[in-house]
Design a protein around this motif. Structure first.
Motif, short mmCIF file in Angstrom:
data_model
loop_
_atom_site.label_atom_id
_atom_site.label_comp_id
_atom_site.label_asym_id
_atom_site.label_seq_id
_atom_site.Cartn_x
_atom_site.Cartn_y
_atom_site.Cartn_z
N TYR A 76 -2.24 -5.79 6.63
CA TYR A 76 -1.75 -5.21 6.09
C TYR A 76 -0.15 -5.73 4.79
N GLY A 77 -0.85 -7.16 4.77
CA GLY A 77 -0.56 -7.62 3.51
C GLY A 77 -0.70 -7.16 1.99
N ARG A 78 -2.01 -7.14 1.95
CA ARG A 78 -2.49 -5.69 1.11
C ARG A 78 -1.29 -4.40 1.19
N ARG A 79 -1.08 -3.81 2.36
CA ARG A 79 -0.85 -2.44 2.09
C ARG A 79 1.06 -2.81 1.48
N LEU A 80 1.48 -3.91 1.94
CA LEU A 80 2.36 -3.84 1.42
C LEU A 80 2.96 -4.27 -0.43
N ALA A 81 2.02 -5.37 -0.14
CA ALA A 81 1.56 -5.65 -1.95
C ALA A 81 1.25 -4.30 -2.59
N VAL A 82 0.18 -3.29 -2.21
CA VAL A 82 0.01 -2.09 -3.27
C VAL A 82 1.42 -1.36 -3.07
N MET A 83 1.89 -1.24 -1.79
CA MET A 83 2.70 -0.56 -2.32
C MET A 83 4.27 -0.67 -2.85
N THR A 84 4.03 -2.20 -2.22
CA THR A 84 5.03 -3.10 -3.81
C THR A 84 5.26 -3.12 -4.62
#
Ligand SMILES: CC(C)(COP(=O)(O)OP(=O)(O)OC[C@H]1O[C@@H](n2cnc3c(N)ncnc32)[C@H](O)[C@@H]1OP(=O)(O)O)[C@@H](O)C(=O)NCCC(=O)NCCS
Length: 147
Positions: A76-84
Motif C-alpha cells: 500500500y505504501g508504494r501505491r500511496l506514493a505513486v498516486m500522490t
C-alpha cells in the motif's frame, strides 16, 4: 491488489492522530499551501494518508506519508506514493525528508541529495528548517514512477 482511490482530506483528528502515532511532524500541518489525501478502497476502508506541500512554483515537498500499521508491508505504501506523486505538478521537482524510510523511497525513484543541492524554498519549509532532525535524509525524485 484491490482498487484504490486517493481522496483529498482536510486536517482532522484522524489525520493528526495517525501522523503523531508514527512520529511524523504535525506542528505545521494546518498551515497554508499543504494538501492532504487519504488512500482508501471503494468501500472506504482507509489504508493511509499523504500530503503535498507547495514550496515554490517549481518545487514541492512530499510529506506525511503514512500507511496505518495494520496494512504495512503489503504494497500500500508504494501505491500511496505513486498516486500522490501523480498529484504533483508535472514541471515541479519533488523532494522529501525522511529519517527511516530512505530505502523505501529509493525503490520509487528518489535519490538522496546534499543540502547544498536543495532549493532554498524547500530548505525553508517548516519540516526542513526545524521539525525534522538535521540528520534527516533529503531526497529528490529523479524519475516519475509509472502509475
Ligand atoms: C514507510 C511506509 C509508508 C511504507 O509503507 P508500506 O505499505 O509498509 O510499504 P510497501 O509495502 O509498499 O513496501 C514497498 C517496499 O518498500 C520496502 N519498505 C517499506 N517500508 C520501508 C522502510 N521503512 N525502510 C525500508 N524499506 C521499506 C518494503 O520492504 C517493500 O520492498 P519490496 O517491494 O522489495 O518488497 C510505512 O512503513 C509507514 O507508514 N511508516 C511510518 C511512517 C513513515 O515512516 N513514513 C515515511 C516518512 S517520510
Amino acid at each position: 491488489m484491490r482498487e484504490l482511490k486517493l481522496d483529498p482530506v482536510s486536517v482532522s483528528d484522524e489525520l493528526t492522530t495517525g501522523l503523531a502515532a508514527a512520529g511524523l511532524p504535525i506542528d505545521d500541518i494546518g498551515e497554508p499551501g499543504r494538501s492532504y489525501f487519504r488512500l482508501a478502497d471503494t468501500e472506504n476502508q482507509i489504508f493511509g494518508y499523504s500530503g503535498i506541500e507547495a514550496a515554490s512554483h517549481d518545487a514541492v515537498l512530499l510529506r506525511s506519508m503514512l500507511i496505518l500499521p495494520a496494512f504495512r508491508s503489503q504494497g500500500y505504501g508504494r501505491r500511496l506514493a505513486v498516486m500522490t506523486i501523480a498529484r504533483t505538478p508535472n514541471g515541479s521537482a519533488v523532494y522529501l525528508a525522511t529519517t527511516n524510510a530512505a530505502r523505501f523511497f529509493e525503490h520509487l525513484g528518489f535519490a538522496a541529495v546534499g543540502r547544498d543541492q536543495v532549493p532554498q524554498a524547500i530548505l525553508s519549509t517548516r519540516q526542513l528548517s526545524g521539525l525534522c532532525p538535521a540528520s534527516a535524509t533529503i531526497m529528490k525524485l529523479t524519475r516519475r514512477p509509472a502509475t
